[in-house]
Design a protein around this motif. Sequence first.
Motif, short mmCIF file in Angstrom:
data_model
loop_
_atom_site.label_atom_id
_atom_site.label_comp_id
_atom_site.label_asym_id
_atom_site.label_seq_id
_atom_site.Cartn_x
_atom_site.Cartn_y
_atom_site.Cartn_z
N MET A 80 -4.57 -2.20 -3.40
CA MET A 80 -3.47 -0.88 -3.93
C MET A 80 -3.34 -0.84 -4.72
N ASN A 81 -3.00 0.46 -5.22
CA ASN A 81 -3.03 0.97 -6.70
C ASN A 81 -1.43 1.46 -6.82
N SER A 82 -1.91 1.38 -8.41
CA SER A 82 0.29 2.42 -8.35
C SER A 82 1.18 1.43 -7.75
N ALA A 85 5.46 -2.89 -12.01
CA ALA A 85 5.00 -2.08 -11.04
C ALA A 85 3.89 -1.06 -11.76
N GLY A 86 3.18 -0.48 -10.95
CA GLY A 86 2.26 1.12 -11.55
C GLY A 86 0.57 -0.41 -11.68
N GLY A 87 0.82 -1.38 -10.97
CA GLY A 87 0.44 -2.21 -11.87
C GLY A 87 -1.36 -2.19 -9.96
N SER A 88 -2.04 -2.91 -9.86
CA SER A 88 -3.16 -2.73 -8.66
C SER A 88 -2.63 -4.69 -8.17
N LEU A 89 -3.51 -4.80 -6.54
CA LEU A 89 -3.21 -6.09 -6.22
C LEU A 89 -4.40 -5.33 -4.90
#
Length: 122
Positions: free
Chosen positions: A83-85, A14-18
Motif C-alpha cells: 500500500m503506497n500513497s 498520509a503519503g506513507g506506505s505499508l
Amino acid sequence: QGQLVESGGGLVQAGGSLRLSCAASGRTFSGYSMGWFRQAPGQEREFVAAITSTGSSTQYTGSVKGRFTVSRDNAQNTVFLEMNSLKPEDTAVYYCAASPRMTGWAPEYDYWGQGTQVTVSS
C-alpha cells in the motif's frame, strides 16, 4: 482446517506506505484465489483487491488502483498487499480471505483472517 493470519498493519502518516502479509497455515491455499477486504468503524466490509491462484490476474477497487498492489508467493503460502500513497480514508481493519475463484463478493470467500489495523494520520 486452514488458517489465515495477517500482519504488517500499523500507524503511518498520509503519503506513507505499508506492506501487509497474509500467512496461511493448516493447508495449502495455492489453489485458491485470495482477496483483501477492509472495514472502517461504522461501515460495511468492502472489497480492496484480489489475485488468482497463479497470480496471473488481479483485481482492485477503484479507490486503490495505482496505489495498492496485491501479490502472492505460493511457495511460502503467503499473500501480500503493498500500500503506497496512503490516505486517511484508507484507515480500517484489513482482512485477507480465500475463495475458490477471484471475486469481490465477500460471501464467496471460505476462509478469513482475524484482521490487522491500518491507521493513516493526516
